[in-house]
Motif scaffolding. Structure first.
Motif, mmCIF file in Angstrom:
data_model
loop_
_atom_site.group_PDB
_atom_site.id
_atom_site.type_symbol
_atom_site.label_atom_id
_atom_site.label_comp_id
_atom_site.label_asym_id
_atom_site.label_seq_id
_atom_site.Cartn_x
_atom_site.Cartn_y
_atom_site.Cartn_z
ATOM 1 N N GLY A 246 0.718 -1.211 -0.082
ATOM 2 C CA GLY A 246 -0.029 0.078 0.157
ATOM 3 C C GLY A 246 0.780 1.331 0.026
ATOM 4 N N GLU A 247 0.121 2.357 0.071
ATOM 5 C CA GLU A 247 0.863 3.673 0.161
ATOM 6 C C GLU A 247 1.652 3.728 1.244
ATOM 7 O OE1 GLU A 247 1.032 6.329 -2.235
ATOM 8 O OE2 GLU A 247 0.326 4.877 -3.638
ATOM 9 N N GLY B 211 -0.126 5.017 4.805
ATOM 10 C CA GLY B 211 -1.406 4.864 4.905
ATOM 11 C C GLY B 211 -2.013 4.183 6.151
ATOM 12 N N VAL B 212 -3.238 3.864 6.390
ATOM 13 C CA VAL B 212 -3.406 3.200 7.585
ATOM 14 C C VAL B 212 -4.379 1.940 7.024
ATOM 15 C CG1 VAL B 212 -5.500 3.146 9.260
ATOM 16 C CG2 VAL B 212 -3.981 5.251 8.834
ATOM 17 N N TYR B 213 -4.038 0.695 7.691
ATOM 18 C CA TYR B 213 -4.825 -0.470 7.308
ATOM 19 C C TYR B 213 -5.844 -0.630 7.994
ATOM 20 C CZ TYR B 213 -5.596 -5.629 6.531
ATOM 21 O OH TYR B 213 -6.196 -6.631 6.180
ATOM 22 N N THR C 54 -5.388 -0.843 2.410
ATOM 23 C CA THR C 54 -4.858 0.390 3.016
ATOM 24 C C THR C 54 -5.391 1.850 2.358
ATOM 25 O OG1 THR C 54 -2.628 -0.978 3.085
ATOM 26 C CG2 THR C 54 -2.428 1.329 3.288
#
Length: 101
Positions: free
Chosen positions: A71-72, A75-77, A92
């Motif tokens: 993911g980026e 980011g937040v999963y 994400t």
């Protein structure tokens, strides 16, 4: 499960499987050629090289997937969850505005 197989087990086992196919072909040709006093194929196999090649190939695949996939950064999963009876897969997502990281 298929992803684990393709990313870890297949690269780890590929050198050994290729070598075994080669040895079986050579043994079949030897048997057709005539009797001999050769050692069994598994005695003279280069096990250290095969295992080393498998580990190196698996590491190469894992490093490649780490560089290409994912993911980026920052980011937040959000884990998989159920919304209105439907399973939403994990993903994400970017950090929402106003939320400290």
């Amino acid at each position: 499960m298929l992803r684990s197989f393709l990313m870890v087990l297949l690269p780890l086992a590929a050198p050994t499987l290729i070598y075994l196919a080669y040895v079986l072909t050579v043994e079949r040709r030897r048997a057709l050629a005539g009797p001999g006093t050769a050692q069994p194929w598994w005695v003279a196999a280069p096990w250290v090289r095969l295992i080393g090649a498998g580990v190196a190939l698996a590491a190469l695949v894992l490093v490649g997937m780490a560089l290409v996939g994912g993911g980026e950064p920052g980011g937040v999963y959000v884990p998989a969850h159920v919304v209105d009876g439907e399973v939403v897969p994990g993903a994400t997502v970017p950090v929402p505005e106003g939320v400290p990281e």
